[in-house]
Design a protein around this motif. Structure first.
Motif, short mmCIF file in Angstrom:
data_model
loop_
_atom_site.label_atom_id
_atom_site.label_comp_id
_atom_site.label_asym_id
_atom_site.label_seq_id
_atom_site.Cartn_x
_atom_site.Cartn_y
_atom_site.Cartn_z
N GLY A 139 0.80 -1.22 0.00
CA GLY A 139 0.00 0.00 0.00
C GLY A 139 0.83 1.27 0.00
O GLY A 139 0.29 2.36 0.08
N HIS A 140 2.14 1.19 -0.12
CA HIS A 140 2.99 2.37 -0.08
C HIS A 140 3.39 2.77 -1.50
O HIS A 140 3.97 1.99 -2.22
N GLY A 141 3.01 4.01 -1.95
CA GLY A 141 3.44 4.53 -3.25
C GLY A 141 2.59 3.99 -4.41
O GLY A 141 1.59 3.31 -4.23
N PHE A 142 3.05 4.34 -5.65
CA PHE A 142 2.35 3.94 -6.87
C PHE A 142 3.17 2.92 -7.61
O PHE A 142 4.40 2.97 -7.62
N THR A 143 2.49 2.06 -8.33
CA THR A 143 3.21 1.12 -9.18
C THR A 143 3.39 1.77 -10.55
O THR A 143 2.78 2.80 -10.87
N LEU A 144 4.21 1.17 -11.35
CA LEU A 144 4.46 1.69 -12.69
C LEU A 144 3.19 1.67 -13.54
O LEU A 144 2.92 2.59 -14.31
N LEU A 145 2.39 0.67 -13.42
CA LEU A 145 1.14 0.56 -14.17
C LEU A 145 0.17 1.68 -13.81
O LEU A 145 -0.45 2.29 -14.68
#
Length: 162
Positions: free
Chosen positions: A18-24
């Motif tokens: 749940g930490h940060g954004f993924t590349l997608l």
């Protein structure tokens, strides 16, 4: 031993995602932003085209009013009975007089392919069709303005009566 446990924990894969954004997620957000910017650019293009059409219609209206004012000047007032003799635009254009050349020269630079015709039957009532070429906006149906005007009935005033 404490030191080795700390170093293992630093490089371990986090259990919570749940930490940060993924590349997608970042790519999807970028795609949504790009679609929005393209839509805004399309609206801006339509606004510029509408402004250009409005500009040409304004120029055509001023040119038509100028044509009517020039026709009023060419109207003759008879000294005997005070009647007004008017000439149609088509008669004046056919004669090739100063009206035809000076009006076309004055407005032809602003409205490319400028032409004017009169469809009225009464020579003192002008129904001018001012047309011009709009190569970029032909799909819009722009390029023509219908203008109605009438030379006022100006009666002869006798100096002794006034």
């Amino acid at each position: 031993m404490v030191r080795s446990e700390i170093s293992k924990n630093m490089f371990a894969y986090p259990k919570s995602r749940g930490h940060g954004f993924t590349l997608l997620e970042a790519l999807i957000a970028l795609l949504v932003l790009a679609v929005g910017l393209i839509a805004i650019a399309g609206m801006q293009l339509k606004a510029l085209q509408a402004a250009q059409v409005s500009y040409f219609h304004t120029l055509a209206s001023i040119a038509a009013q100028d044509a009517v004012e020039r026709l009023r000047v060419l109207s003759k007032i008879s000294d005997e009975d005070g009647s007004v003799t008017c000439y149609s635009v088509n008669e004046i254009l056919a004669s090739g007089g100063i009206f035809a050349t000076s009006w076309t020269d004055a407005w032809g630079g602003s409205l490319p392919g400028l032409s004017v015709s009169d469809s009225s039957t009464d020579p003192c009532v002008y129904t001018l069709l001012v047309e011009w070429e709009e190569a970029r906006l032909l799909t819009e149906g722009a390029g023509a303005l219908l203008y109605h005007a009438k030379v006022p009935d100006v009666g002869y005033i006798d100096d002794e009566e006034a």
